[in-house]
Design a protein around this motif. Structure first.
Motif, PDB file in Angstrom:
ATOM      1  N   VAL A   1       0.838  -1.197   0.000  1.00 32.96           N
ATOM      2  CA  VAL A   1       0.000   0.000   0.000  1.00 32.96           C
ATOM      3  C   VAL A   1       0.873   1.245   0.000  1.00 32.96           C
ATOM      4  N   GLN A   2       0.552   2.149  -0.898  1.00 34.13           N
ATOM      5  CA  GLN A   2       1.385   3.347  -1.044  1.00 34.13           C
ATOM      6  C   GLN A   2       1.000   4.416  -0.019  1.00 34.13           C
ATOM      7  N   GLY A   3       1.925   5.306   0.228  1.00 29.99           N
ATOM      8  CA  GLY A   3       1.654   6.458   1.086  1.00 29.99           C
ATOM      9  C   GLY A   3       1.549   6.126   2.560  1.00 29.99           C
ATOM     10  N   ASN A   4       2.191   5.045   2.978  1.00 28.38           N
ATOM     11  CA  ASN A   4       2.121   4.648   4.383  1.00 28.38           C
ATOM     12  C   ASN A   4       2.928   5.614   5.252  1.00 28.38           C
ATOM     13  N   PRO A   5       2.287   6.255   6.238  1.00 28.59           N
ATOM     14  CA  PRO A   5       3.070   7.156   7.104  1.00 28.59           C
ATOM     15  C   PRO A   5       4.144   6.389   7.876  1.00 28.59           C
ATOM     16  N   GLY A   6       3.910   5.112   8.106  1.00 26.44           N
ATOM     17  CA  GLY A   6       4.868   4.285   8.853  1.00 26.44           C
ATOM     18  C   GLY A   6       6.111   3.950   8.058  1.00 26.44           C
ATOM     19  N   ASP A   7       6.129   4.266   6.762  1.00 30.44           N
ATOM     20  CA  ASP A   7       7.337   4.020   5.978  1.00 30.44           C
ATOM     21  C   ASP A   7       8.448   4.994   6.367  1.00 30.44           C
ATOM     22  N   ASN A   8       8.016   6.091   6.972  1.00 30.66           N
ATOM     23  CA  ASN A   8       9.005   7.060   7.422  1.00 30.66           C
ATOM     24  C   ASN A   8       9.240   6.894   8.898  1.00 30.66           C
ATOM     25  N   LEU A   9      10.470   7.089   9.316  1.00 29.71           N
ATOM     26  CA  LEU A   9      10.723   7.013  10.752  1.00 29.71           C
ATOM     27  C   LEU A   9       9.971   8.117  11.467  1.00 29.71           C
ATOM     28  N   SER A  10       9.825   9.256  10.786  1.00 30.79           N
ATOM     29  CA  SER A  10       9.117  10.364  11.416  1.00 30.79           C
ATOM     30  C   SER A  10       7.662   9.962  11.677  1.00 30.79           C
TER      31      SER A  10
ATOM     32  N   ARG B   1      -0.866  -8.495  -4.514  1.00 31.64           N
ATOM     33  CA  ARG B   1       0.015  -7.503  -3.904  1.00 31.64           C
ATOM     34  C   ARG B   1       0.225  -6.329  -4.843  1.00 31.64           C
ATOM     35  N   ALA B   2       0.451  -6.649  -6.110  1.00 31.21           N
ATOM     36  CA  ALA B   2       0.641  -5.574  -7.076  1.00 31.21           C
ATOM     37  C   ALA B   2      -0.600  -4.698  -7.142  1.00 31.21           C
ATOM     38  N   LEU B   3      -1.764  -5.331  -7.046  1.00 31.84           N
ATOM     39  CA  LEU B   3      -3.006  -4.565  -7.125  1.00 31.84           C
ATOM     40  C   LEU B   3      -3.194  -3.674  -5.909  1.00 31.84           C
ATOM     41  N   MET B   4      -2.668  -4.138  -4.766  1.00 31.30           N
ATOM     42  CA  MET B   4      -2.766  -3.350  -3.529  1.00 31.30           C
ATOM     43  C   MET B   4      -2.122  -1.976  -3.701  1.00 31.30           C
ATOM     44  N   ALA B   5      -1.136  -1.916  -4.581  1.00 25.62           N
ATOM     45  CA  ALA B   5      -0.417  -0.651  -4.759  1.00 25.62           C
ATOM     46  C   ALA B   5      -1.230   0.325  -5.598  1.00 25.62           C
ATOM     47  N   LYS B   6      -2.406  -0.104  -6.049  1.00 22.26           N
ATOM     48  CA  LYS B   6      -3.261   0.727  -6.900  1.00 22.26           C
ATOM     49  C   LYS B   6      -2.483   1.374  -8.033  1.00 22.26           C
ATOM     50  N   PRO B   7      -1.880   0.545  -8.878  1.00 23.95           N
ATOM     51  CA  PRO B   7      -1.054   1.109  -9.947  1.00 23.95           C
ATOM     52  C   PRO B   7      -1.910   1.709 -11.046  1.00 23.95           C
ATOM     53  N   SER B   8      -1.325   2.650 -11.754  1.00 18.41           N
ATOM     54  CA  SER B   8      -2.025   3.104 -12.949  1.00 18.41           C
ATOM     55  C   SER B   8      -1.563   2.265 -14.140  1.00 18.41           C
ATOM     56  N   LEU B   9      -0.323   1.756 -14.048  1.00 19.11           N
ATOM     57  CA  LEU B   9       0.147   0.819 -15.059  1.00 19.11           C
ATOM     58  C   LEU B   9       0.718  -0.399 -14.342  1.00 19.11           C
ATOM     59  N   LEU B  10       0.200  -1.560 -14.707  1.00 22.30           N
ATOM     60  CA  LEU B  10       0.647  -2.777 -14.035  1.00 22.30           C
ATOM     61  C   LEU B  10       1.350  -3.684 -15.036  1.00 22.30           C
ATOM     62  N   LEU B  11       2.591  -4.059 -14.715  1.00 18.08           N
ATOM     63  CA  LEU B  11       3.324  -4.982 -15.568  1.00 18.08           C
ATOM     64  C   LEU B  11       3.259  -6.361 -14.929  1.00 18.08           C
ATOM     65  N   LEU B  12       2.691  -7.309 -15.647  1.00 17.53           N
ATOM     66  CA  LEU B  12       2.555  -8.661 -15.090  1.00 17.53           C
ATOM     67  C   LEU B  12       3.461  -9.609 -15.863  1.00 17.53           C
ATOM     68  N   ASP B  13       4.385 -10.244 -15.150  1.00 17.60           N
ATOM     69  CA  ASP B  13       5.334 -11.128 -15.821  1.00 17.60           C
ATOM     70  C   ASP B  13       4.927 -12.591 -15.600  1.00 17.60           C
ATOM     71  N   GLU B  14       4.328 -13.161 -16.604  1.00 20.33           N
ATOM     72  CA  GLU B  14       3.873 -14.554 -16.564  1.00 20.33           C
ATOM     73  C   GLU B  14       3.109 -14.906 -15.293  1.00 20.33           C
ATOM     74  N   PRO B  15       2.039 -14.208 -15.036  1.00 18.60           N
ATOM     75  CA  PRO B  15       1.311 -14.485 -13.793  1.00 18.60           C
ATOM     76  C   PRO B  15       0.609 -15.841 -13.802  1.00 18.60           C
ATOM     77  N   PHE B  16       0.427 -16.409 -14.987  1.00 16.62           N
ATOM     78  CA  PHE B  16      -0.347 -17.656 -15.041  1.00 16.62           C
ATOM     79  C   PHE B  16       0.516 -18.896 -15.172  1.00 16.62           C
ATOM     80  N   ALA B  17       1.812 -18.718 -15.418  1.00 20.82           N
ATOM     81  CA  ALA B  17       2.664 -19.888 -15.638  1.00 20.82           C
ATOM     82  C   ALA B  17       2.670 -20.766 -14.397  1.00 20.82           C
ATOM     83  N   GLY B  18       2.413 -22.037 -14.590  1.00 23.10           N
ATOM     84  CA  GLY B  18       2.448 -22.973 -13.472  1.00 23.10           C
ATOM     85  C   GLY B  18       1.236 -22.896 -12.570  1.00 23.10           C
ATOM     86  N   VAL B  19       0.228 -22.184 -12.987  1.00 22.58           N
ATOM     87  CA  VAL B  19      -0.996 -22.094 -12.184  1.00 22.58           C
ATOM     88  C   VAL B  19      -2.022 -23.033 -12.804  1.00 22.58           C
TER      89      VAL B  19
END
Lengths: 326, 275, 247, 297, 414
Positions: B121-130, B181-199
């Motif tokens: 998730v983007q914009g987490n205040p906890g990502d900063n020590l402050s 997880r990638a979707l959690m970041a609410k991307p405007s552009l999502l690059l998916l590298d073989e998400p279905f292989a082996g599924v």
């Protein structure tokens, strides 16, 4: 055996164990959370201890302000170490950090005009003649031991007062560290321990996170230095050899690399192990001369760590996975 | 590669009418003599779903590494929402809303499944020590992140694993987690590298369903690396074919299917008889 | 045409299952490689082609099944043999990537691949290899890291041949090679085979590989999906279907 | 000029010893990913054992050196069997290896002290004889060490480059996965690495003892970080690099005392030159002088 | 809980009192030692520890011969690796667990002040340091609990400078080389200051790290500028490495060199090399009219396994003085010990009794007489600061055969 059960020495050991516990907590945050292998941690302790001694003796600062500055300088040293060498991977960083701590020690050793050099802090150039730096805290230590006297009688000592100062702090710091570990900040760091690419691809500045961990760990190293300075009342360059960092690691491994709370038992265990090896005077060891028993002591410390890594690398409380999954 | 010219001519210029969220201009990269990506250019329009296909070693993953900033281009430019990103740090690119997944689902084994998601998730205040001292803000954010994570887990049927170490998940479940997880970041552009292989096929259907729903929301643009043409056909509205570090075809999925160049790229061309 | 089910198969993989840790990739694969033949395994990504070879070399885990080498009636359990001993029983392997020692010279790469049997000699074999690959001889003293992609593949093959193998296992030999080099490579494979070395390869470039093969197997989802004589499969529409996902 | 020759000579002598010790450490790292913190104590052990055989037992000096090299190999082998092999089997990580190596050093030190005492020792050789060379004073023992150490370096270099096992070692270090599948017996490579590093440790110890003239039981330990610096300087894991790195570091440490080098580093800062070199190399050229960019560090 | 404690305490006290009654006559002195037994300085630590243990044994024997009841024992010998922190740990153990009445050691000034500050002064334990030479110890507010048998650098530095001035004049150039540790740097500073004060020039001042790989560059620096005289402050183990390097420079002259007492030992000279040391001079503390060679032979006979070092006898004297003081004061209480230490060490005069006549010394002490114990190392005559003020310094020279000689007429007293 009679000597072994006397409490006084163990009180000292417990106080020292608390200091080592805080010291190891710094490593714990760096390694257990951030995966950083800092083998120069003793440098932070040396810097903060010496800062206190110099500021109090040479410039007559208050002990407490000096302690604050000491911890800040330890943090800055951590930042400097990180900014220069944290880009390196595990073992390279570890070696660089040892070199860093050794450079610090040699600087202390050779800068008589500031640090007292080879003579230790007692030789810090001092306008007021000879003086220690613990006068202010000694008042508090005495106050505590005066309060303890009615309870424990003659066992009330400076060391016991130290326990009442060091251990509450250790518990506080462990509490803070365990809170810190539950934050999203630590979550990112735990991720970087396994893989840099994922957090990076999710917008986390991995280097900054690592640097912050190193600095926070260094702060605890610095705080341990404050208590160290208080406990020993005199510092010399020989007190800050790289073996001290190794002892910190030993406690950390005993505790299990990521078990903050394990540090309490691990520190006590280490202190006991280290202290009790001074009592190897019973038969058949009594047949050895005292120097020979002294070698045996060093040998045993080495032996315990080797055995531990071989048989129980996860420490007393850790999960085996954590050491294996490095 | 003889038919390259004709293949290119079949390409559709999707970008002419729509706003191009990603504009890749003549990028190349070389590592010690090997050139996995050579002079590749294309545009991706907003809210589109583009698949990149091609045989092993075609340079697809290398292309993703360049776009996401994991590797730096040797030449060329990458423009993401009108900003050149080829020279900036990968985490900054991610913060701009360009998120990628990895081939083989890189999950963090020693974080729990929920933690894996919450980290994104983007914009987490906890990502900063402050932010450490802003206890209230952090707690609220965590609660929201957790709720969001549980929603995502519910979507892919992993709810019961929320508080287990992600390391215990099976290969297919890891893929689900990676995508979520990638979707959690609410991307405007999502690059998916073989998400279905082996599924397994049932899960693939589920994943495609999830992606389909997201497409309907029209808030995300997708770029997908995939081998299975049938899957590609189902979800993409454009296919880019790569081979030997170059784009050899670009067009509608249906057209690609019949393209001799593409089939040759996969199966090897029928060349002279070998005795 | 050699009967693939012949019991005289030099090398056979029998109902192999396994994968990486708890991720199962192989769900029962059976491959027979007759002596003196070229056999190719093809299949889409993730079919488990390379995993078969990796399982033999203990890089992947085997949960059940067996792999045997039948050298003139002497049967060896390949899975029970330590990877580094496989070359001394006549099995050579060329991995797909990182298949040379870039820091060593070409000469040293070859020497490291040499296995000492009773009556062979490093120099003789190496001279033989140099004759076959004059390019390598020219750069013999250079670090292998300086070679081009095609030359690397050549060196990798040559290194495996240094152990005088009865059977050569190749993992996608044409991967990453320029088209012209791919032709050269397959021509070379035929030559190697003619010289008496049996070849089992896993290949992405299905048509060309099958064209030179005596027999081909198509794998999908870790299982045998299809098999047949090599040349007959080149234009098999079913293979195109398997590859591109058409069912 | 004579100063330059003098310091260069001194530097070469120290450097050649650094080189021999560093190559053992570097080989171990390249093959086993092990940073051998016990390497210094192997030096001490070698020197004391040679002393014991050649002075106390009055055996032939060269014979004593050979025996102590064999002993170094034996102990290394023993530790491989009881310790390192098991740790690898347990998939011990970098940290575990670091700590065990330190633990081994802590165990070795008291054993040496117990066996050989704490006194300062010296070999039966004239340490005062010197030669004049263009105004520089060349010590007899140091010249001997330089000659024999150079010869050893040559032998090591030849061994690594020419002997089959040397090639196998380099191959394994370069690409462990491929080494295993191309017929290289990994166990043999590992064993050879231990034996070589054990032998080189003893040899470097004897040389160091000769150069110092007299030595006590903290000799090797105090040089450990300098060895690491040499290893890093010459690219970690590169055996040739370690040889050159050792020589360069030795030269650099001694020449740094000359006045043209920022007025000369005071001799009490001499070890800092080594540590600072280490940090600076890691900082600006982490791949070392022989590494190439892009090499993972 | 509390009541039980009180009862227990009462019981303990009463038994103690009962037991203590006869003990008034028979003193039970417990001594602990702290020295480096492992690590770089272990050589000296082991020598001192062994000498101290022998000292206690000798006194015990003398007490038996003199029919004086009681005992004087070394109950534990601890290791501090010459680091203050470990010395504090060791001292705490000795004081709290072994309940020692006095401590012999440590070797270094840092350790000495460390234990004084943290352990011995707060706990009223008498310490006789064996080799701590820092002048700071003199100034330290130790409540009179800290003594030493080793001369302060302040004395020794002045003595060396005076000796050099006498031999070479006041205005010549002096170069000084010292090991880079507490011992070396402190004395080097005193010498430098005294020399400049006397009007001389300082040429080079070179400090070397004891654990350097080689010392040739340091030797070269020290010989640069051709000084008229050198003063070298080093222990034998390091100088064994520095000495050959100095000789190899070809510019160094032993005849123009002064050493400290660390080299006042023919065995040391032989180890370093007679050809290196021949002609050199030095100053060393001396016990008036005492045969130190005999002490060495006797010790070797008593403790054959340990190699001797130059400073060993200091540990012996410290132990013997503590035992004599306990016998003299008939008490192991610190106040009594302090008083008696002065009474037996000659601070208050009295007849001379050499270490070879320990039985006489024990008898005199038991009789409560004041006397002057002439140790194997020094005649202590502890002054108000606890420093060994009776130290007489000899100026020794080393002849071509490596033999030591000194002229009593040249002795310097402070």
């Amino acid at each position: 055996m009679d000597a072994f059960v006397q409490p006084g020495f163990w009180v000292f050991v417990l106080a020292l164990a608390g200091i080592y516990g805080i010291f190891a907590l710094g490593l714990q945050i760096q390694y257990g959370v951030g995966g950083i292998m800092n083998f120069g941690h003793v440098g932070m302790m040396a810097v903060s201890g010496y800062t206190i001694a110099v500021l109090v003796i040479k410039y007559q600062w208050s002990f407490w302000w000096a302690a604050f500055v000491g911890v800040v300088l330890a943090a800055l040293l951590g930042a400097l170490l990180g900014l220069t060498t944290l880009r390196l991977s595990g073992d390279y960083f570890a070696i660089a950090s040892i070199a860093f701590a050794e450079i610090t020690r040699y600087w202390i050793l050779n800068t008589d005009s500031v640090t007292g050099g080879t003579q230790g802090t007692l030789a810090i150039p001092n306008p007021l003649g000879f003086g220690g730096y613990t006068n202010q805290p000694d008042l508090i230590l005495t106050w505590i031991s005066d309060r303890l006297y009615p309870i424990v009688g003659d066992e009330a000592s400076r060391d016991m007062s130290m326990i009442f100062i060091v251990w509450p702090f250790l518990f506080l710091f462990i509490w803070i560290a365990s809170k810190l570990q539950q934050t999203s900040w630590a979550r990112v760091l735990r991720a970087t321990r396994e893989d840099d690419d994922v957090p990076r691809s999710l917008g986390k500045n991995v280097f900054r996170f690592r640097l912050q961990t190193l600095v926070i760990g260094s702060v605890f190293g610095g705080i341990a230095g404050v208590f160290w300075a208080l406990q020993f009342a005199l510092l010399a360059p020989e007190d800050f050899l790289r073996i001290v960092t190794f002892y910190g690691w030993m406690i950390l491994i005993l505790a299990g690399a990521t078990r903050v709370k394990g540090l309490i038992i691990a520190s006590i265990f280490f202190g006991f192990l280290y202290g009790s090896t001074r009592f190897l005077e019973f038969w058949p060891l009594s047949l050895l001369s005292s120097p020979e028993r002294a070698y045996l002591r060093v040998f045993l410390i080495g032996f315990v760590i080797v055995l531990l890594m071989l048989k129980r690398p996860q420490g007393l409380f850790g999960k085996r996975q954590e050491m294996v999954l490095e | 590669m003889e038919n390259l010219a004709s293949a290119s001519s079949t390409s559709l210029d999707n970008s002419s009418s729509d706003f191009a969220i990603l504009d890749v201009r003549n990028i190349s990269v070389s590592f010690g003599g090997v050139r996995p990506v050579q002079d590749v250019s294309f545009k991706i329009s907003e809210n589109s779903f583009t698949s990149v296909i091609g045989p092993n070693g075609a340079g697809k993953t290398s292309l993703f590494n360049l776009i996401s900033g994991m590797n730096k281009v040797s030449a060329g430019e990458i423009i993401f929402r009108q900003q050149a990103i080829q020279a900036i740090h990968p985490h900054k690119i991610a913060q701009k809303g360009l998120i990628r997944t990895f081939q083989g689902a890189k999950i963090i084994k020693r974080l729990t499944v929920a933690e894996n998601l919450m980290m994104a998730v983007q914009g987490n205040p906890g990502d900063n020590l402050s932010g450490f001292l802003r206890i209230r803000a952090r707690r609220d954010f965590e609660a929201q992140a957790r709720a969001e994570a549980m929603r995502r887990l519910d979507q892919v049927g992993l709810t019961k694993f929320a508080d287990e170490y992600a390391g215990i998940l099976s290969g297919g479940q890891r893929k689900l987690l990676d995508l979520s997880r990638a979707l959690m970041a609410k991307p405007s552009l999502l690059l998916l590298d073989e998400p279905f292989a082996g599924v397994n096929p049932t899960l693939v259907e589920k994943l495609i369903m999830v992606l389909g729903e997201l497409r309907k929301e029209k808030s995300m643009t997708f770029l997908l690396i995939e081998h299975d043409l049938e899957t590609v056909m189902n979800i993409s509205d454009r296919v880019i074919v790569m081979a030997d570090g170059k784009i050899i075809a670009d067009g509608l999925p249906g057209a690609i299917y019949e393209n001799e160049v593409v089939i040759d790229a996969y199966l090897g061309s029928r060349r002279k008889e070998i005795k | 045409m050699i009967n693939s089910n012949s019991d005289q198969a030099l090398f056979s993989v029998n109902d192999l299952q396994g994968g990486y840790g708890d991720i199962q990739i192989l769900n029962g694969v059976t491959i027979k490689v007759p002596d003196q033949s070229i056999v190719t395994i093809v299949g889409p990504n993730g079919a488990g082609k390379s995993t078969i070879l990796k399982a033999i070399y203990k890089i992947a885990d085997v949960t059940s099944g067996s792999v045997t080498l039948n050298k003139n009636g002497v049967i060896t359990d390949v899975l029970a043999t330590k990877p580094h001993n496989l070359s001394s029983i006549g099995v050579g392997y060329v991995p797909q990537i990182e298949n040379i020692f870039p820091a060593l010279s070409i000469e040293e790469n070859l020497e490291v691949g040499f296995v000492n049997f009773e009556n062979n000699n490093l120099e003789t074999i190496r001279d033989d290899i140099y004759q076959r690959y004059p390019d390598l001889k020219i750069k013999a003293k250079d670090r292998a890291g300086t070679l081009s992609g095609g030359q690397r593949q050549m060196l990798a093959m040559a290194r495996a041949l240094m152990s005088s193998p009865r059977i050569l296992l190749l993992d996608e030999p044409s991967a990453g090679l320029a088209p012209a080099l791919v032709d050269q490579l397959f021509e070379e494979l035929v030559k190697i085979n003619k010289s008496g070395v049996t070849i089992l390869m896993v290949e992405q470039n299905a048509r060309r590989a099958l064209a030179i093969s005596d027999y081909g197997y198509v794998l999908d989802m870790g299982k045998n999906r299809h098999e047949g004589a090599g040349a007959s499969m080149v234009d098999d529409p079913e293979i195109v279907g398997i590859y591109l996902g058409k069912k | 000029m004579s100063d330059l020759i003098q310091y260069t000579f001194n530097g070469l002598v120290v450097g050649s010893i650094f080189a021999i010790a560093a190559v053992g450490i570097s080989l171990l790292y390249s093959v086993l990913r092990l940073v051998n913190f016990a390497a210094g104590d192997f030096l001490t052990l070698g020197a004391f054992l040679t002393y014991f055989l050649s002075v106390t037992l009055e055996l032939n000096f060269f014979f004593s050196i050979v025996v102590s090299m064999l002993a170094g190999m034996g102990i290394s082998w023993f530790l491989e069997l009881v310790l390192w092999r098991n740790l690898r089997r347990n998939k011990a990580g970098t940290l575990a290896l670091f700590l065990v190596a330190t633990g081994v050093a802590l165990m070795l030190r008291p054993i040496i002290q117990f066996l050989f005492g704490t006194e300062t020792r010296k070999f039966n050789i004239d340490i005062l004889k010197t030669y004049d060379f263009l105004g520089a004073r060349i010590a007899h023992t140091q010249l001997l060490v330089l000659i024999f150490a150079s010869a050893s370096i040559l032998v090591i270099a030849l061994f690594i480059s020419k002997a089959r096992i040397g090639k196998d070692m380099r191959a394994y270090a370069n690409n462990p996965g491929l080494a295993a599948v191309s017929g290289i017996n990994v166990d043999r490579v590992v064993l050879a690495t231990w034996l070589i590093s054990g032998a080189l440790g003893s040899l470097a110890g004897v040389f160091q003892g000769l150069v110092q003239g007299q030595f006590n039981n903290s000799m090797g330990e105090s040089l450990l970080l300098s060895f690491f610096a040499a290893v890093v300087l010459g690219t970690i894991g590169d055996a040739y690099g370690a040889l050159v790195g050792g020589l360069l570091l030795g030269l650099f440490m001694e020449l740094s005392q000359l006045s043209f080098f920022f007025g000369g580093v005071p001799s009490n800062y001499k070890p800092v030159v080594a540590f600072a070199t280490l940090v600076l190399v890691l900082l600006f050229k982490p791949e070392g002088i022989f590494g190439y960019r892009g090499r993972k560090v | 809980m509390k009541i039980r404690k009180v009862l227990l305490a009462t019981a303990l006290t009463s038994t103690l009192v009962l037991n203590a009654l006869p003990a008034q006559a028979a003193v039970d002195m417990k001594i602990g030692t702290i020295h480096p037994l492992t690590g770089g300085n272990a050589d000296y630590g082991i020598g001192l520890t062994t000498a101290a243990e022998w000292g206690a044994e000798s006194v015990t024997k003398a007490m038996k011969a003199a029919k004086v009841a009681g005992s004087c024992k070394i109950v534990a010998s601890e290791d501090d690796q010459a680091t203050p922190a470990l010395a504090v740990e060791a001292a705490t153990k000795l004081v709290k667990s072994n309940k020692v009445n006095a401590i012999v050691g440590p070797l270094t000034s840092g350790s000495t002040l460390g234990i004084a500050q943290s352990v011995t002064v707060p706990n009223n334990i008498v310490v006789i340091a064996t080799a701590a030479s820092s002048p700071t110890i003199t100034k330290y507010a130790d409540q009179d609990l800290l003594f030493r048998t080793y001369p302060s650098d302040a004395f020794q530095g002045k003595v060396i400078v005076a000796a050099v001035q006498k031999a070479f004049g006041k205005t010549v150039t002096l170069s000084i080389g010292a090991r880079n540790d507490a011992f070396g740097t402190a004395l080097a500073n005193v010498v430098t200051n005294e020399w400049v004060k006397g009007g001389g020039d300082i040429g080079r001042k070179v400090l070397w790290n004891p654990d350097n790989a080689t010392f040739d560059s340091e030797a070269k620096l020290l010989t640069e500028g051709s000084p008229d005289v050198w003063v070298i402050v080093d222990f034998p183990d390091t100088f064994a490495k520095v000495g050959p390097a100095l000789v190899r420079t070809g510019k160094w002259d032993a005849k123009k060199t002064f050493f400290t007492e660390a080299m006042y030992d023919e065995a040391v000279i032989a180890t370093i090399g007679v050809s290196i040391m021949a002609g050199a001079k030095g100053t060393a503390a001396k016990s008036i009219g005492v045969d130190s060679a005999k002490w060495k032979t006797d010790r070797k006979a008593a403790k054959p396994s340990t190699k001797e070092t130059f400073v060993d006898a200091s540990g012996y004297d410290a132990t013997v003085l503590l035992c004599l003081a306990a016998i003299h004061g008939k008490s192991v209480k610190h106040t009594a010990l302090i008083k008696s230490l002065r009474a037996v060490s000659g601070s208050q005069g009295g007849p001379l009794i050499p270490w070879t006549k320990l039985t006489d010394a024990v008898k005199a002490a038991a009789a409560g007489k004041k006397f002057t114990y002439q140790g194997a190392w020094t005649t202590a005559k502890f002054d108000a600061a606890g420093d060994s003020s009776g130290a007489l310094f000899r100026v020794y020279s080393i002849d071509a055969a490596g033999k030591l000689s000194s002229n009593d007429a040249e002795d310097v007293r402070f």
